[in-house]
Each structure stands twice: as structure tokens, then as C-alpha cells.
Design an enzyme around this catalytic site. Structure first.
Site, mmCIF file in Angstrom:
data_model
loop_
_atom_site.group_PDB
_atom_site.id
_atom_site.type_symbol
_atom_site.label_atom_id
_atom_site.label_comp_id
_atom_site.label_asym_id
_atom_site.label_seq_id
_atom_site.Cartn_x
_atom_site.Cartn_y
_atom_site.Cartn_z
ATOM 1 N N ILE A 362 0.827 -1.060 -0.087
ATOM 2 C CA ILE A 362 0.011 0.054 -0.069
ATOM 3 C C ILE A 362 1.085 1.225 0.079
ATOM 4 O O ILE A 362 1.480 1.622 1.188
ATOM 5 C CB ILE A 362 -0.853 -0.069 1.372
ATOM 6 C CG1 ILE A 362 -1.798 -1.240 1.109
ATOM 7 C CG2 ILE A 362 -1.846 1.419 1.202
ATOM 8 C CD1 ILE A 362 -2.823 -1.218 2.514
ATOM 9 N N PRO A 363 1.275 1.648 -0.967
ATOM 10 C CA PRO A 363 2.342 2.754 -1.371
ATOM 11 C C PRO A 363 2.349 4.011 -1.026
ATOM 12 O O PRO A 363 1.974 5.036 -1.879
ATOM 13 C CB PRO A 363 2.412 2.400 -2.877
ATOM 14 C CG PRO A 363 1.196 2.459 -3.452
ATOM 15 C CD PRO A 363 0.349 1.480 -2.375
ATOM 16 N N CYS A 364 2.157 4.410 0.356
ATOM 17 C CA CYS A 364 2.102 5.716 0.724
ATOM 18 C C CYS A 364 3.557 6.368 0.565
ATOM 19 O O CYS A 364 3.433 7.699 0.793
ATOM 20 C CB CYS A 364 1.866 5.695 2.367
ATOM 21 S SG CYS A 364 3.044 4.719 3.477
ATOM 22 N N HIS A 365 4.589 5.637 0.274
ATOM 23 C CA HIS A 365 5.746 6.644 -0.128
ATOM 24 C C HIS A 365 5.364 7.187 -1.521
ATOM 25 O O HIS A 365 6.436 8.039 -1.709
ATOM 26 C CB HIS A 365 6.767 5.397 -0.312
ATOM 27 C CG HIS A 365 6.649 4.402 -1.464
ATOM 28 N ND1 HIS A 365 6.200 3.104 -0.942
ATOM 29 C CD2 HIS A 365 7.311 4.237 -2.720
ATOM 30 C CE1 HIS A 365 5.966 2.711 -2.228
ATOM 31 N NE2 HIS A 365 6.756 3.143 -3.204
#
Length: 404
Positions: A362-365
Site C-alpha cells: 500500500i504505497p504511501c511512499h
């Protein structure tokens, strides 16, 4: 949790302009750290590539070959201790030996430093304060030493942090956290008896081991086998060791072990799902391990493992939007806020991103500031930069292939 905004800011009342100002200040500090962290990461990865064959290292260990000093370290599974290749201690059987490129790798895998060959200090004796702090850790490796407790021992917490950082490249709390998490994750395996798991773990008593295990995973190792638990497993990565937690519903958590918030997130999972977490194997963990290997190798950056994040309806909506950001691209907090129906909800977006327990997948970056600069990441800004650069290289490679 992967904070899109600094923790201190999220806990106080502030507007979006204040958030950007704080982010800018933190970004400058993180940028300076990023250079050193990236150099250490590159050195570590290069060292892993140059690690000699296992049989060569074992022969060097048996001969106490001084030419291999500093090339590798050995971890002895039966004692939980790691040593230099020239250590004068009795040599372990080959099947009881793990090899590591750095002393940090051995420490993060749950091993404690040998008191005979001092692998953390091959060239010089550490300062007396560091020796004292390490002794305090080994009295209760599964516990914690708070700043208040350090002060009660007449130890200034800031001095302890500085000396550990200068001597080992990590803070004292990071050292203690690595010992605690490493022991819990590596000494217990599904089906092991408690006394077998405790053997060599560094705890003076079985009750001490049980207390440490319960502090992290919420149940004693014996009781943990009587329920249908969440299963946790360690996964090594080029950016440091990670912990993954899953059950039949899917992946619940994926975090870097050295993160301060990891233990509290395990506690959140236990409470909200009314179950316990226990180290063990699961098909979803095997899938995560395999797909992360492909991700870091640049073979395939799209994940297909089932996800089962735990959060509020708003958080789940925010995390779903995160998953819509294509590999190799980024979006702003404002963009996310608009997708959620309130363009002024940047603060709420930051909080939702900060509570994401499934990093990378879950790519919060991929969420950055509107001006294109990086800001806020619980795993360290240097990791965020590495992940974005890695994904951009992959995306450019795919585009070039499709154009041919």
C-alpha cells in the site's frame, strides 16, 4: 506507521501551511541523513555481494584465519551469540552456524555479541558508558530501558543516544529494539517448545522469555498455539529486515523491524482482531516473501497478495486510493484529499497515510508534497527516496521496452 506528516505535527492543531513548513524543515534534516544512510546501504549491499562461499567461511572459522577478519561474522544458533571468525571459543558444528556480512545483520537476526571476541568492537574497546548500557540490555534483552530509567541509573539519555550513534551507527533504543524484536521473531518457531525456544536466547529464566514474548506478541508462546492466531515472519530486504503479519484473510502488516511504531502496531492488530500474533509460517507470508523478492530485484513491482488492512472506513478509502497510484509515479496530499471528497482534508490524508501498516504494497511512499519535494516517512526519508528511484527506473525500463 508511515507518517505523511511529522508525528509532532499530527498531534497538535495546525493548518496545511504549518504542515508544509514543518515538512520543509524535516526534509532538510532528512536530506543530510539520506546521504550517509544511502552510502551505508550501498556498502552493505556490496558487502553481501562479496561474501565468500559458506564452506570457505566455515573453513576460515575452523582455522581462525586472520585474513578473514572483518569479512564476515558467524552466528551460533545453539547459543544465540555471534562472533568474529578468529574467536577462540569452541567451534560450532556447521549446521549450527549462520553467516553475516556485518555485525548489524547478526544483531538484527537476534544474536547477541560474544563477550570473548567482542565483534562489535574489533579494533578498540568501546566507551565505558556503552559497555554499561549493553550489560543493562543483556540483563533484560526483551524489556525496555526508558529515558526515566536511564536517568535513575545516572545515565543521561541524550549522551547514551549520541555515544551509541557515534560508535555503532544506531541509537541505544534502536540497539535494544533490534535485540528485542530479533529474539522474539527468531527464537520461536511454530511447534517449538517454550524451553527449546528459550535456549540460547539470552534470557536468564523461562519466565523472562515468556514476559518478553508476551510484551511483543500478546500471548505466551504456549497459549499462542491454542488459538487461531495471526502469523508473523521476518523477511530480509535490501532496505533492512521487515516483519510481515498475515492470516487466512490476507496480509495485515508489513513493516521495517527497526521502526519504533512496529510493536505498537502489533498491539493494535491484536486488540482490534481480538486474537494474538505468533511467529510462524502461512501461505500468504510465503507469497509476500516471493513477491517482495521480485520487487526488490526489479522483476515485477505489482503485488498480487490478498490484503486485509485493519482501519476505519476513512482509512480504508484512503489506502484504496494509495493503491491506485501507478508504479513509478507520485501524487500530492491535495490530490488525495480531492479524491476523498474534501480538498481541505490534507491533514486527514496525512494521518491516514501515517496509520498505514502495510508499507510498499500500500504505497504511501508515492505521496509527496505539491511542489515535488519529499516529506515525512516513518521508515526514514532515505527509504522513501530509494523506493521512488527504484520504481522510476523500473517504469522507464518498461516504457523503453514497449517503444522498441
Amino acid at each position: 506507521m508511515y507518517a505523511a506528516l511529522p508525528t509532532a505535527a499530527l498531534r497538535s492543531e495546525f493548518n496545511a501551511h504549518d504542515a508544509d513548513s514543518i515538512c520543509l524543515q524535516n526534509s532538510l534534516l532528512e536530506f543530510r541523513r539520506c546521504i550517509n544512510d544511502s552510502e551505508r546501504l550501498a556498502f552493505r549491499m556490496k558487502t553481501l555481494e562479496l561474501l565468500p562461499p559458506a564452506e570457505t567461511m566455515y573453513r576460515a572459522l575452523m582455522k581462525r584465519d586472520t585474513s578473514f577478519e572483518g569479512i564476515f561474522y558467524i552466528g551460533v544458533r545453539t547459543t544465540g551469540i555471534f562472533c568474529r571468525p578468529t574467536c577462540s571459543a569452541k567451534k560450532p558444528a556447521r549446521e549450527n552456524v549462520d553467516f553475516f556480512a556485518t555485525s548489524s545483520d547478526a544483531l538484527e537476526n537476534g544474536y547477541r555479541p560474544c563477550l570473548r571476541c567482542h565483534p562489535l568492537d574489533p579494533n578498540a574497546r568501546p566507551p565505558k558508558l556503552i559497555e554499561r548500557l549493553r550489560a543493562e540490555v543483556e540483563r533484560a534483552p526483551g524489556g525496555r530501558l526508558t529515558d526515566k530509567e536511564l536517568a535513575a541509573l545516572s545515565i543521561d539519555p541524550s549522551t547514551a543516544r549520541r555515544q551509541f550513534k557515534r560508535h555503532y551507527g544506531m541509537t541505544f533504543q534502536a540497539y535494544h529494539r533490534a535485540r528485542r524484536m530479533g529474539l522474539a521473531l527468531n527464537q520461536v518457531r511454530k511447534g517449538d517448545r517454550v524451553d527449546q525456544a528459550r535456549n540460547g536466547s539470552g534470557f536468564e529464566s523461562e519466565s523472562g522469555f515468556r514476559d518478553a514474548f508476551t510484551r511483543i506478541f500478546g500471548e505466551s508462546p504456549t497459549n499462542a498455539k491454542t488459538h487461531a492466531p495471526l502469523f508473523a515472519e521476518r523477511i530480509d530486504s535490501p532496505l533492512g529486515p521487515m516483519i510481515a503479519v498475515a492470516d487466512d484473510q490476507g496480509l495485515r502488516l508489513l513493516e521495517f523491524i527497526d521502526r519504533r511504531a512496529t510493536e505498537s502496531e502489533l498491539s493494535i492488530l491484536r486488540k482490534r482482531l481480538c486474537t494474538n500474533v505468533v511467529p510462524g509460517k502461512h501461505r500468504n507470508l510465503e507469497t509476500v516473501r516471493s513477491q517482495l523478492r521480485d520487487y526488490f530485484a526489479g522483476k515485477k513491482l505489482v503485488f498480487e497478495v490478498p490484503l486485509a488492512p485493519v482501519g476505519s472506513p476513512f482509512q480504508l478509502r484512503a489506502w484504496k486510493i494509495l493503491q491506485s497510484i501507478p508504479v513509478g509515479e507520485t501524487r500530492s496530499y491535495s490530490w488525495m484529499a480531492k479524491r476523498l471528497g474534501d480538498e481541505n482534508a490534507r491533514r486527514a490524508v496525512g494521518r491516514a497515510n501515517g496509520t498505514n501498516m502495510i508499507c510498499i504494497i500500500i504505497p504511501c511512499h508515492r505521496v509527496i508534497r505539491a511542489d515535488g519535494t519529499l516529506c515525512g516517512y516513518g521508515g526514514g526519508l532515505w527509504r522513501k527516496k530509494w523506493l521512488l528511484d527504484h520504481e522510476r527506473r523500473y517504469a522507464r525500463g518498461r516504457k523503453a521496452s514497449s517503444d522498441q
